[in-house]
Design a protein around this motif. Structure first.
Motif, PDB file in Angstrom:
ATOM      1  N   UNK A  50      -3.415  -3.662   3.129  1.00 51.95           N
ATOM      2  CA  UNK A  50      -4.637  -2.969   2.749  1.00 51.95           C
ATOM      3  C   UNK A  50      -4.886  -3.063   1.258  1.00 51.95           C
ATOM      4  N   UNK A  51      -6.174  -3.026   0.898  1.00 50.07           N
ATOM      5  CA  UNK A  51      -6.604  -2.835  -0.472  1.00 50.07           C
ATOM      6  C   UNK A  51      -7.321  -1.497  -0.540  1.00 50.07           C
ATOM      7  N   UNK A  52      -7.079  -0.743  -1.610  1.00 50.75           N
ATOM      8  CA  UNK A  52      -7.591   0.614  -1.708  1.00 50.75           C
ATOM      9  C   UNK A  52      -8.520   0.686  -2.905  1.00 50.75           C
ATOM     10  N   UNK A  53      -9.812   0.822  -2.638  1.00 48.35           N
ATOM     11  CA  UNK A  53     -10.829   0.780  -3.683  1.00 48.35           C
ATOM     12  C   UNK A  53     -11.371   2.175  -3.973  1.00 48.35           C
ATOM     13  N   UNK A  54     -11.475   2.499  -5.265  1.00 45.91           N
ATOM     14  CA  UNK A  54     -12.087   3.764  -5.643  1.00 45.91           C
ATOM     15  C   UNK A  54     -13.603   3.673  -5.459  1.00 45.91           C
ATOM     16  N   UNK A  55     -14.183   4.656  -4.768  1.00 50.01           N
ATOM     17  CA  UNK A  55     -15.600   4.596  -4.412  1.00 50.01           C
ATOM     18  C   UNK A  55     -16.485   4.679  -5.653  1.00 50.01           C
ATOM     19  N   UNK A  56     -16.036   5.379  -6.683  1.00 51.02           N
ATOM     20  CA  UNK A  56     -16.847   5.575  -7.886  1.00 51.02           C
ATOM     21  C   UNK A  56     -16.685   4.416  -8.859  1.00 51.02           C
ATOM     22  N   UNK A  57     -15.445   4.056  -9.161  1.00 52.77           N
ATOM     23  CA  UNK A  57     -15.187   3.030 -10.163  1.00 52.77           C
ATOM     24  C   UNK A  57     -15.285   1.609  -9.611  1.00 52.77           C
ATOM     25  N   UNK A  64       1.849  -3.176 -11.364  1.00 53.16           N
ATOM     26  CA  UNK A  64       2.224  -4.295 -12.210  1.00 53.16           C
ATOM     27  C   UNK A  64       3.341  -3.847 -13.143  1.00 53.16           C
ATOM     28  N   UNK A  65       4.464  -4.544 -13.091  1.00 57.30           N
ATOM     29  CA  UNK A  65       5.613  -4.278 -13.974  1.00 57.30           C
ATOM     30  C   UNK A  65       6.056  -2.820 -13.897  1.00 57.30           C
ATOM     31  N   UNK A  66       6.095  -2.297 -12.688  1.00 64.95           N
ATOM     32  CA  UNK A  66       6.578  -0.937 -12.486  1.00 64.95           C
ATOM     33  C   UNK A  66       5.571   0.144 -12.787  1.00 64.95           C
ATOM     34  N   UNK A  67       4.345  -0.231 -13.156  1.00 66.91           N
ATOM     35  CA  UNK A  67       3.323   0.751 -13.470  1.00 66.91           C
ATOM     36  C   UNK A  67       2.148   0.609 -12.524  1.00 66.91           C
ATOM     37  N   UNK A  68       1.414   1.707 -12.353  1.00 65.90           N
ATOM     38  CA  UNK A  68       0.222   1.678 -11.509  1.00 65.90           C
ATOM     39  C   UNK A  68      -1.018   1.702 -12.389  1.00 65.90           C
ATOM     40  N   UNK A  69      -2.125   1.261 -11.823  1.00 63.77           N
ATOM     41  CA  UNK A  69      -3.376   1.277 -12.560  1.00 63.77           C
ATOM     42  C   UNK A  69      -4.511   0.864 -11.659  1.00 63.77           C
ATOM     43  N   UNK A  75      -3.353 -10.162  -5.752  1.00 64.03           N
ATOM     44  CA  UNK A  75      -2.061  -9.906  -5.110  1.00 64.03           C
ATOM     45  C   UNK A  75      -1.489  -8.548  -5.491  1.00 64.03           C
ATOM     46  N   UNK A  76      -1.698  -8.144  -6.754  1.00 64.61           N
ATOM     47  CA  UNK A  76      -1.127  -6.884  -7.217  1.00 64.61           C
ATOM     48  C   UNK A  76      -1.792  -5.677  -6.568  1.00 64.61           C
ATOM     49  N   UNK A  77      -2.946  -5.889  -5.946  1.00 65.85           N
ATOM     50  CA  UNK A  77      -3.699  -4.792  -5.340  1.00 65.85           C
ATOM     51  C   UNK A  77      -3.538  -4.732  -3.829  1.00 65.85           C
ATOM     52  N   UNK A  78      -2.587  -5.478  -3.284  1.00 61.76           N
ATOM     53  CA  UNK A  78      -2.375  -5.496  -1.832  1.00 61.76           C
ATOM     54  C   UNK A  78      -1.183  -4.601  -1.495  1.00 61.76           C
ATOM     55  N   UNK A  89      -0.427  10.178   7.713  1.00 59.86           N
ATOM     56  CA  UNK A  89       0.477  10.203   6.570  1.00 59.86           C
ATOM     57  C   UNK A  89       1.153   8.841   6.489  1.00 59.86           C
ATOM     58  N   UNK A  90       1.030   8.182   5.334  1.00 61.55           N
ATOM     59  CA  UNK A  90       1.546   6.826   5.176  1.00 61.55           C
ATOM     60  C   UNK A  90       2.400   6.726   3.914  1.00 61.55           C
ATOM     61  N   UNK A  91       3.186   5.666   3.854  1.00 60.11           N
ATOM     62  CA  UNK A  91       3.869   5.253   2.627  1.00 60.11           C
ATOM     63  C   UNK A  91       3.231   3.944   2.203  1.00 60.11           C
ATOM     64  N   UNK A  92       2.897   3.823   0.914  1.00 61.37           N
ATOM     65  CA  UNK A  92       2.198   2.655   0.402  1.00 61.37           C
ATOM     66  C   UNK A  92       3.171   1.776  -0.365  1.00 61.37           C
ATOM     67  N   UNK A  93       3.404   0.586   0.154  1.00 64.93           N
ATOM     68  CA  UNK A  93       4.361  -0.347  -0.427  1.00 64.93           C
ATOM     69  C   UNK A  93       3.630  -1.552  -0.989  1.00 64.93           C
ATOM     70  N   UNK A  94       3.791  -1.809  -2.279  1.00 65.72           N
ATOM     71  CA  UNK A  94       3.136  -2.941  -2.893  1.00 65.72           C
ATOM     72  C   UNK A  94       3.732  -4.251  -2.385  1.00 65.72           C
ATOM     73  N   UNK A  95       2.886  -5.170  -1.950  1.00 67.58           N
ATOM     74  CA  UNK A  95       3.358  -6.408  -1.339  1.00 67.58           C
ATOM     75  C   UNK A  95       4.099  -7.279  -2.342  1.00 67.58           C
ATOM     76  N   UNK A  96       3.604  -7.362  -3.574  1.00 70.72           N
ATOM     77  CA  UNK A  96       4.216  -8.245  -4.557  1.00 70.72           C
ATOM     78  C   UNK A  96       5.561  -7.711  -5.032  1.00 70.72           C
ATOM     79  N   UNK A  97       5.600  -6.435  -5.415  1.00 72.11           N
ATOM     80  CA  UNK A  97       6.827  -5.884  -5.998  1.00 72.11           C
ATOM     81  C   UNK A  97       7.791  -5.321  -4.965  1.00 72.11           C
TER      82      UNK A  97
END
Length: 407
Positions: A50-57, A64-69, A75-78, A89-97
């Protein structure tokens, strides 16, 4: 990368039906909320990544490199949305890292890193917004919502009308990677979309145990051509053969089956990852990175020296441990550990000297001399790999495809 689906031109007949339903739901708001909950659950369970998009922004949650943004698609957004045993209720696991989004160490800014299966701080409640396909995302432990009110990805209390706290979840398709040149690229399963999460255990070429995206346990006895639903939910599985397997449930409790998954016995162990050797011996690590070992089928567990995020056991005395990319090995039951040259994010050991691993760039490599030399098995980006023999195993690529490998 798939783009959000654009809306088609309105159909007058369809709009008339929608207006009738709107009038009905206006008189029954609780039923509308129930239907929204059901829609969100079905929508999420249908997607592998999944990709999770903010409705406003209009930007996406990234790691990326242990940080979120926030940032564009890529790829970093998958993320892999791992369903738990609680609806929505889910756990979100970054595909790349391979790291989880959690709120364990910071009450304002979410981070990514290792997270135990029982961590509430790594569980996110998807609250449907009635009448839309949007959700609010609340941390289960802190009770705070993800939002972008100040332009950054933050957690906090929100107002009901904040668009910055509304999110759209899109189904994603990760960027392709090259397949191993010395093996056939194959998707061995045919369940659902035919894609795999990154947790499998393959003790033999024909025998593969699999925990799917929703935590359900399956087993194949013909190298992935057919799969059998074992009617069991686990967070982790480590199989010994067709009949014997160790597992960790969503409470972190260790379980053992001796009859192919028909029945399970819960042991006193409380771990986040386990590596079974046989029906008596297993090694594991807990949320505190402590290493434990059992020699009596899990009835008692003894603490072993050292610290690890994951472990790959060879026998009762020999194991490889992984901690922050650094590898260690022991052949005296943990009394002494020697460091293995190189850095890997996952490892699967077959002996004191032989193992396969995945480096930080996602490259699949093997060693026959305890890391003195690492030989490339395949280029591209791989999520995990398991060895069932000294020169063969299975890997999962960035598209969540199961691929046989030889090295």
């Amino acid at each position: 990368m798939k783009q959000p689906i654009k809306k088609r031109a309105a159909d007058p007949a369809l709009e008339s039906i929608k207006q009738s339903w709107r009038s009905f739901f206006a008189r029954c708001p609780k039923l509308l909320l129930l239907c929204s909950l059901l829609f969100t659950a079905q929508h999420l369970s249908a997607q592998e990544t999944a990709e999770i998009q903010n409705f406003w922004r209009k930007s996406y949650i990234q790691a990326d490199a242990g940080k979120t943004g926030l940032g564009p698609q890529g790829e970093k957004a998958v993320w892999i949305a791992e369903k738990t045993d609680i609806d929505n209720v889910v756990r979100l696991k970054n595909v790349v890292s391979g790291a989880y989004l959690h709120a364990e160490t910071d009450a304002k800014f979410p981070v990514v890193g290792a997270a135990g299966p029982g961590w509430w701080s790594s569980m996110w409640v998807l609250e449907p917004i009635a009448g839309t396909e949007l959700v609010r995302i609340k941390n289960r432990w802190r009770g705070l919502y993800l939002h972008t009110e100040t332009g950054a990805l933050e957690m906090g209390s929100i107002q009901p009308g904040w668009l910055s706290a509304q999110w759209q979840i899109y189904r994603a398709s990760s960027t392709s990677t090259s397949s191993p040149s010395n093996t056939a690229d194959a998707t061995l399963g045919a369940m659902g979309s035919g894609t795999f999460p990154d947790q499998i255990s393959a003790p033999l070429k024909q025998i593969i145990w699999r925990v799917n995206i929703a935590g359900y346990l399956f087993k194949s006895m013909d190298a992935g051509n057919t799969w059998y639903d074992l009617n069991k939910k686990l967070a982790y599985v480590s199989a010994i053969n067709n009949t014997t397997a160790w597992g960790i449930n969503f409470e972190g409790k260790v379980e053992l089956t001796l009859d192919g998954g028909a029945t399970w016995r819960t042991t006193p162990g409380l771990l986040k990852q386990i590596s079974g050797v046989d029906d008596k011996i297993a090694w594991g690590v807990n949320d505190k990175l402590e290493i434990y070992r059992t020699l009596d089928a899990g009835f008692t567990w003894s603490k072993v020296s050292g610290a690890a995020q994951s472990i790959s056991a060879v026998n009762g005395n020999t194991a490889w441990a992984l901690n922050s990319g650094n590898m260690w090995r022991t052949n005296n039951a943990g009394s002494n550990w020697s460091q293995v040259p190189g850095k890997m994010k996952s490892i699967s050991a077959k002996s004191f000297d032989l193992g396969i691993g995945i480096d930080d760039q996602g490259n699949l490599k093997s060693t026959v001399n305890a890391g003195k030399f690492w030989t490339s098995v395949a280029n591209g980006y791989f999520l995990s790999a398991v060895a069932y023999a000294d020169n063969a195993g299975y890997a999962i690529d960035n598209n969540l495809k199961l691929i046989p490998i030889t090295y």
